[in-house]
Every structure is written in C-alpha cells, then in structure tokens.
Design a protein around this motif. Sequence first.
Motif, short mmCIF file in Angstrom:
data_model
loop_
_atom_site.label_atom_id
_atom_site.label_comp_id
_atom_site.label_asym_id
_atom_site.label_seq_id
_atom_site.Cartn_x
_atom_site.Cartn_y
_atom_site.Cartn_z
N ASN A 10 15.44 3.70 -0.68
CA ASN A 10 14.88 3.13 -1.84
C ASN A 10 15.96 2.58 -2.75
OD1 ASN A 10 12.30 4.01 -0.91
ND2 ASN A 10 12.13 5.94 -1.86
N LYS A 11 17.25 3.20 -2.62
CA LYS A 11 17.93 2.69 -3.63
C LYS A 11 19.18 1.60 -2.99
CE LYS A 11 18.41 6.73 -6.68
NZ LYS A 11 19.24 7.61 -7.73
N THR A 12 18.84 1.38 -1.94
CA THR A 12 19.88 0.20 -1.49
C THR A 12 19.06 -0.76 -0.62
OG1 THR A 12 19.83 1.38 0.77
CG2 THR A 12 21.62 2.25 -0.61
N HIS A 13 17.92 -1.47 -1.24
CA HIS A 13 17.27 -2.43 -0.98
C HIS A 13 17.05 -2.55 0.52
CE1 HIS A 13 15.90 -6.56 -2.14
NE2 HIS A 13 16.40 -6.93 -1.02
N TYR A 14 16.30 -1.31 1.13
CA TYR A 14 15.89 -1.13 2.37
C TYR A 14 17.27 -0.71 3.30
CZ TYR A 14 11.71 -3.36 0.42
OH TYR A 14 10.85 -3.59 -0.40
N GLY A 15 18.37 -0.59 2.72
CA GLY A 15 19.35 -0.30 3.48
C GLY A 15 20.28 -1.71 3.67
N LEU A 16 19.95 -2.62 3.19
CA LEU A 16 20.78 -3.77 3.30
C LEU A 16 22.14 -3.48 2.50
CD1 LEU A 16 17.93 -6.58 2.70
CD2 LEU A 16 19.13 -6.07 4.76
N ALA A 63 16.25 -1.45 7.04
CA ALA A 63 17.12 -2.83 7.71
C ALA A 63 17.81 -2.23 9.19
CB ALA A 63 18.26 -2.79 6.89
N VAL A 64 17.29 -3.27 9.88
CA VAL A 64 17.97 -2.84 11.33
C VAL A 64 18.73 -4.11 11.72
CG1 VAL A 64 15.88 -1.44 11.92
CG2 VAL A 64 16.09 -4.29 12.37
N HIS A 65 19.51 -3.86 13.11
CA HIS A 65 20.34 -4.79 13.29
C HIS A 65 20.31 -5.24 15.09
CE1 HIS A 65 22.41 -1.02 14.19
NE2 HIS A 65 23.24 -1.70 15.18
N THR A 66 20.59 -6.24 15.31
CA THR A 66 20.66 -6.51 16.97
C THR A 66 22.31 -7.48 16.94
OG1 THR A 66 19.60 -8.63 16.90
CG2 THR A 66 18.54 -6.61 17.51
N PHE A 78 21.45 3.24 9.49
CA PHE A 78 22.27 4.66 9.51
C PHE A 78 23.21 4.64 10.88
CE2 PHE A 78 18.55 5.52 7.09
CZ PHE A 78 19.05 5.70 5.67
N GLU A 79 22.59 4.11 11.83
CA GLU A 79 23.19 4.06 13.11
C GLU A 79 24.58 3.04 13.09
OE1 GLU A 79 19.84 5.16 16.12
OE2 GLU A 79 19.89 3.15 15.19
N LEU A 87 30.33 9.52 11.37
CA LEU A 87 29.67 10.56 10.84
C LEU A 87 28.28 10.39 11.43
CD1 LEU A 87 31.13 10.96 7.14
CD2 LEU A 87 31.89 12.27 9.05
N SER A 88 27.64 11.53 11.26
CA SER A 88 26.11 11.43 11.50
C SER A 88 25.67 12.67 10.85
CB SER A 88 25.90 11.87 12.86
OG SER A 88 26.45 13.03 13.47
#
Length: 306
Positions: A10-16, A63-66, A78-79, A87-88
């Motif tokens: 919520n605080k990072t633009h969906y994780g972007l 946000a996701v990546h490939t 997060f991954e 860290l995890s």
Amino acid sequence: MEINKEAILNKTHYGLNIYAYVLRQYYPGETVLSLSGRDCKPAKNPFNADKPTLIVKVVDNCAVHTDCEEAITDGNVFEFASLHFKLSGQELLDKLNDVLHLRIGQKNGFYNQEDEIFTEPEPEIIKPKPPVFSYFKKPITNVVPTKEITLIEVYNLIQSNEFATCTSTLRNIQDVKEARKYKAFNFDYVTFSGAFSKRNDKHIKKHSGLLTIDFDHISNISKLKEELIKDEYFETELLFTSPSGDGLKWIIPIELTKVKHQDYFKAVANYIQHTYSLEVDGSGKDISRACFLPHDPNVFINPKYL
C-alpha cells in the motif's frame, strides 16, 4: 499498523518502488524502471549480468517479475527483494520498512497519527508522443485539411461539447437518407491513418501508424467497448461511440514495416469476425478514410497518453 506485505504494498505503489529501490542500488543515477502503456520496458537485471531482461508489471495489486532468459525464477516483489537483501519472512519486511522509510507501525505527532513518508520516487512513466494526422472542417466535400492534429487533441474535442449539438440533432433524425446527408454536411472529420496534403491515398504525407475499425449497428455498445479495451492482441488507442449512436470507432496501432495498410486491415477484420463474430466496415482499408467526430463524454483514450 502491523508490518505485513499488504501494508508495504500500500505504501510502495504495489511494490514498484521496492523494485526501483533495489535496482537503484546497482545502477545509481540511471532510470532503472520505466512503465509505458500496458507494458513495462525491459530493465537491467543485476542477477543476470546486467542484461536488460527483467520485466516488471502489476498483477492483482502486487508487482511481479519475469526474466526473458529465465536467469531468475518468476516471482513477486518480495522474492526479488530477498535476492538482494538475502533475508526472508518478517526480517525482510522489517528491512523494507526501514530502508524505504515507510514507518509502518510507528506513531508520530500530537495525536499519535501515523507519519507516512514516501522517500523512494515512483518509477518513471514514459509518455509516448501521440500520433498526428489531418483534421478537416465540414462538409465531407472539403478534401483539403485545415491542420494537423494529435490523438490527445481529438480526444479532448470528442469529450468536450464542441460536437454536442450536431450529434444530438443527427440522432433525432429518423430517415436514414436524411441522417446520412446531415452527417456529411455538419460534422468535422479526421483521417486517423495519416497526414495528407489532400484527402486521397496518393496524397499522404506520413502514415500515423493507426488503423480505424468501424462497428455498425451494435446491440450492446458498453459490452463490446469493454471487450475491445481488454483485447489481448490489440492495444486500444482511442475508442468512442459513432455519430449515429449505435456503433463504435476503434482506433488501434499497426506496424507497417512488414505488412501494408490494406493487408493489415484484412487481417484485423478476419480476427474480429473470428473473435467477436462481428463484421467491420470495409472502408477502413482506405488510408485516407474519413472519420466524423461526434460528441462522446465517455470516449476512451489509452492511459499512456495521459
């Protein structure tokens, strides 16, 4: 507020912003993440020898990546952050809260309000230059353009009240022949596919890279409009209700480096017939095809231009 994944997203633009932060650690001073239209431009991947193979997008508010070369496993923000911080779990969440200065869970101020501080700039959004084409003043018999106009300018005209009166008048004319005659003499028009010195295929100055698809006599306009905007193969540049009120004008981008305008139109027409079971107006095959400009307060333009 508890430090959890939802609070961080919520605080990072969906994780972007997290992707941007991590990438900036490897490429300081560079534009590390750029979003354009639906797609994100390939970014350098520090976990693949700095090759521009990293694709980032937002799916279901995360946000996701490939990686084009599969150098790293597909995953979410997060991954990706875990690859950098090593860290995890809760340790990773605490670290992100700290380095991005999110201050989740901290209280501040006289009323113990949460202090939201956004120090990490959002990824740069690249605004493409809108296509340019010819604008003609009424009537249709006028084949000499008044000026060249951009897609955004046409969007603003259609959305405004510029053509509200003539559109309303046309839709109240019951006789088909009278309506056709009124439209021809009372509506300004454009040639979406290019800029011309005169409205004729032979007098084109430059192709705009756009193609107009005409849908007539549609029973459920709102449903078709929604389907076209979500079409998986063609990106909608502009979409609006036709002057008559029972059709749609769908403006899409085309690539002419390998295929001619007319061939591209045939391919798109076949696709539409197969996908939506609809026939399209064959006049779209003409590069100099005229498109009347109506009033439509709900006209859609690709958000990348805004």
